[in-house]
Design an enzyme around this catalytic site. Structure first.
Site, PDB file in Angstrom:
ATOM      1  N   ASP A  99      -7.594  -1.396  -3.920  1.00  0.00           N
ATOM      2  CA  ASP A  99      -6.186  -1.109  -4.220  1.00  0.00           C
ATOM      3  C   ASP A  99      -5.922  -1.352  -5.707  1.00  0.00           C
ATOM      4  OD1 ASP A  99      -3.890  -0.245  -3.021  1.00  0.00           O
ATOM      5  OD2 ASP A  99      -3.443  -2.141  -2.000  1.00  0.00           O
ATOM      6  N   GLU A 131      -0.155   3.669  -5.102  1.00  0.00           N
ATOM      7  CA  GLU A 131       1.092   3.793  -4.337  1.00  0.00           C
ATOM      8  C   GLU A 131       2.049   4.817  -4.960  1.00  0.00           C
ATOM      9  OE1 GLU A 131       3.021   0.047  -3.507  1.00  0.00           O
ATOM     10  OE2 GLU A 131       1.225  -0.769  -2.559  1.00  0.00           O
ATOM     11  N   GLU A 198       3.298   4.122   5.348  1.00  0.00           N
ATOM     12  CA  GLU A 198       3.714   2.764   5.742  1.00  0.00           C
ATOM     13  C   GLU A 198       5.196   2.736   6.091  1.00  0.00           C
ATOM     14  OE1 GLU A 198       2.459  -0.517   3.247  1.00  0.00           O
ATOM     15  OE2 GLU A 198       3.830  -1.909   4.256  1.00  0.00           O
TER      16      GLU A 198
HETATM   17  O1  KIV Z   1      -2.283  -3.853   0.403  1.00  0.00           O
HETATM   18  C1  KIV Z   1      -2.416  -3.491   1.587  1.00  0.00           C
HETATM   19  O2  KIV Z   1      -2.863  -4.242   2.461  1.00  0.00           O
HETATM   20  C2  KIV Z   1      -2.033  -2.122   1.938  1.00  0.00           C
HETATM   21  C3  KIV Z   1      -2.092  -1.725   3.380  1.00  0.00           C
HETATM   22  C4  KIV Z   1      -0.920  -2.277   4.096  1.00  0.00           C
HETATM   23  C5  KIV Z   1      -2.199  -0.265   3.543  1.00  0.00           C
HETATM   24  O3  KIV Z   1      -1.660  -1.369   1.083  1.00  0.00           O
END
Ligand code: KIV
Length: 301
Positions: A99, A131, A198
């Protein structure tokens, strides 16, 4: 202590074939549900691997669940890379997605590509996630064109939760649902291989599924998506936020924190009442060696 797991442990779940982007697309085509979970360290990666999940996300949710920040916003790229590297060491077959943290990709295509490359080169991720739609779709396109696969994320996007009015479901009016749809389609056009929905109403997600060609992974988006993702620490009952609030979609499958507290409390009690360590936990020494040691010790000033 008696450490009986609450959930029976399934056997032979490991999938020996590495997960790839074509295999994920094939799963969507065959309507085979895609299983995704977050992980943040070596043991949680091993658990995901042994449980046979398809995709592991080193989510910036780790900012809260393992680093103790109040939100995902403060976590740095270096902190995320350390978590992702540990996960890489515990994973073999699932696809590993890192991420991109808040502030590490929004400013320019160059910044986005440079951060994504660090996740691949330094942490061994297979892909990255970012995101929002809007300018993030441009960033996604630039990263994809640089050769790194990108997963999108729409609906409730925690990095910009303040601008969305807080941690609340998105797309509950027709206007906001259309915003979610436009963001999702823009990310798909930008070349994302998959996308997370989400906290959007199940009916909105179901309508959108008619239009999405890439695999959609839902969290709080109902049963129509191609797969589901949950946060490791929510699923296993390891994490509780300082407010005690848990999202509606965070189904718990175990109460691991309660087990951990019970284990540590029993250890503390055994140390205090001299029950631990027992004879089975100590090392022995030959009597003669011990006698020599004693006389040698007496000679030390
Ligand atoms: O950071 C995270 O855990 C996420 C998930 C909820 C998809 O983005």
């Amino acid at each position: 202590m008696s450490a009986t797991p609450r959930t029976p442990v399934p056997q032979n779940l490991q999938d020996p074939i590495p997960m790839t982007l074509p295999r994920l697309a094939e799963k969507k085509r065959l309507s085979e549900p895609i299983v995704m979970i977050t992980a943040y360290d070596y043991p949680s990666a091993q658990v995901a691997q042994e449980a046979g999940v398809d995709v592991v996300l080193v989510g910036d949710s780790g900012a809260m669940t393992v680093l103790g920040y109040p939100s995902t916003v403060p976590v740095s790229t270096d902190e995320m890379l350390m978590l992702a590297s540990a996960v890489r060491r515990g994973l073999d077959t699932p696809l590993l997605v890192g991420d991109l943290p808040f502030g590490s990709y929004e400013a320019s295509d160059e910044q986005a590509i440079a951060t994504a490359q660090r996740f691949v080169k330094e942490a061994g991720c297979d892909a990255v996630k970012l995101e929002r739609g809007g300018t993030s779709a441009d960033r996604a396109r630039a990263i994809v064109q640089s050769g790194i696969p990108v997963m999108g994320h729409v609906g409730l996007t925690p990095q910009t939760a303040t601008a969305l009015g807080g941690y609340r479901a998105q797309g509950r009016t027709s206007e906001r649902a259309l915003d979610v749809a436009e963001d999702a389609l823009a990310l798909e056009r930008a070349g994302c291989f998959s996308i997370v929905f989400e906290a959007v109403p199940a009916a909105v997600a179901a309508e959108l599924m008619e239009r999405m060609e890439i695999p959609v992974i839902g969290i709080g988006a109902g049963p129509a998506t191609d797969g589901q993702v949950l946060v490791f620490h929510d699923l296993l009952g390891i994490y509780s936020s300082s407010t005690g609030h848990a999202p509606r979609f965070a189904k718990r499958y175990a109460e691991v924190k309660a087990q951990m507290v019970a284990g540590v409390a029993e250890y503390a009690s055994e140390v205090r009442n001299h029950a631990f360590p027992g004879p089975e936990h100590v090392y022995s020494i030959d009597d003669e060696e011990l006698a020599r040691f004693r006389s040698g010790l007496a000679g030390i000033a």
